[in-house]
Design a protein around this motif. Structure first.
Motif, mmCIF file in Angstrom:
data_model
loop_
_atom_site.group_PDB
_atom_site.id
_atom_site.type_symbol
_atom_site.label_atom_id
_atom_site.label_comp_id
_atom_site.label_asym_id
_atom_site.label_seq_id
_atom_site.Cartn_x
_atom_site.Cartn_y
_atom_site.Cartn_z
ATOM 1 N N ASP A 103 0.830 -1.205 0.000
ATOM 2 C CA ASP A 103 0.000 0.000 0.000
ATOM 3 C C ASP A 103 0.864 1.254 0.000
ATOM 4 N N GLN A 104 1.859 1.276 0.878
ATOM 5 C CA GLN A 104 2.740 2.442 0.985
ATOM 6 C C GLN A 104 3.553 2.646 -0.294
ATOM 7 N N PHE A 105 4.065 1.557 -0.841
ATOM 8 C CA PHE A 105 4.873 1.614 -2.062
ATOM 9 C C PHE A 105 4.052 2.161 -3.238
ATOM 10 N N ILE A 106 2.831 1.635 -3.397
ATOM 11 C CA ILE A 106 1.973 2.059 -4.507
ATOM 12 C C ILE A 106 1.546 3.509 -4.334
ATOM 13 N N GLN A 107 1.107 3.853 -3.127
ATOM 14 C CA GLN A 107 0.626 5.210 -2.878
ATOM 15 C C GLN A 107 1.720 6.245 -3.082
ATOM 16 N N GLN A 108 2.920 5.939 -2.629
ATOM 17 C CA GLN A 108 4.034 6.874 -2.793
ATOM 18 C C GLN A 108 4.344 7.083 -4.270
ATOM 19 N N ALA A 109 4.318 6.001 -5.044
ATOM 20 C CA ALA A 109 4.595 6.111 -6.475
ATOM 21 C C ALA A 109 3.522 6.933 -7.176
ATOM 22 N N LEU A 110 2.264 6.660 -6.884
ATOM 23 C CA LEU A 110 1.170 7.387 -7.530
ATOM 24 C C LEU A 110 1.187 8.865 -7.150
ATOM 25 N N SER A 111 1.547 9.163 -5.905
ATOM 26 C CA SER A 111 1.590 10.558 -5.462
ATOM 27 C C SER A 111 2.668 11.351 -6.182
ATOM 28 N N GLN A 112 3.650 10.644 -6.743
ATOM 29 C CA GLN A 112 4.727 11.290 -7.497
ATOM 30 C C GLN A 112 4.399 11.375 -8.983
#
Length: 211
Positions: A103-112
């Motif tokens: 969840d953290q990995f995906i969310q961080q990538a999408l936020s960028q």
């Protein structure tokens, strides 16, 4: 983590799925875009550098059973950021416990503004379970709507019975966490409002006394 900024109309359209797509058997070997920037597919979709680059993928979540590690593995570590999760593909596996890291990995990538491919070996049960939970949490959907949203883009998904049970359980978990996260804000607002009323009452009292 804040929900994805999608309007109600966009969410409704996402849940309903594209009406003009005719699903073909060979599409199970490809990846599909579930949410803007979030793709789901099988391991085969992660093996072509040219295809990944043409899709704009920058991050890859590789979810595999440990016994598949010799074949299901990062192929292009110099080109993409990888998160590898060893997860047993059986009904007893606790995917809720393993979800936060993905969840953290995906969310961080999408936020960028990056694009993420989430895959397991077949893209049928294991990786879809993680993507359904991600969609559920960040779009604030019920488990049924989240499952329909993902399934309407990758028709062949079929999380096993144990994963499906945990997907249902995760709805109450994410809603409880959201309520706890929002509680301090609501409490602060009530305290500020009460102080403001008290200050107004004090001002009024002083004015009457001085008069």
């Amino acid at each position: 983590m804040a929900a994805l900024t999608l309007t109600d109309e966009v969410l409704r359209n996402l849940i309903q799925g594209p009406g003009d797509v005719e699903w073909r058997y060979e599409m199970r070997r490809e990846c599909q875009e579930i949410l803007p920037g979030l793709l789901l597919g099988p391991f085969q979709a992660s093996k072509s550098l040219e295809t990944l680059q043409s899709l704009g993928v920058t991050h890859i979540v590789c979810i595999r059973d440990q016994k598949e590690a010799f074949s299901v593995r990062p192929r292009f570590p110099d080109h993409f950021q990888y998160l590898v999760l060893d997860v047993e593909d059986n009904e007893e596996q606790n995917v809720i416990r393993l979800f936060p890291e993905a969840d953290q990995f995906i969310q961080q990538a999408l936020s960028q503004g990056s694009k993420v491919l989430v895959h397991c070996n077949g893209g049928i049960s294991l990786s879809p379970a993680f993507v359904v939970m991600f969609v559920m949490r960040h779009c604030q959907l019920s488990w049924e709507d989240a499952l329909h949203l993902v399934q309407n883009r990758r028709y062949c998904i079929s999380p096993n019975g144990g994963f499906l049970t945990q997907i249902k359980e995760y709805e109450s978990i994410y809603k409880a966490k959201a309520a706890v996260a929002n509680f301090p804000t609501a409490l602060t607002q009530r305290v500020v409002s009460r102080r403001k009323r008290d200050d107004e009452d004090d001002d009024g009292s002083r004015y009457v006394a001085d008069d």
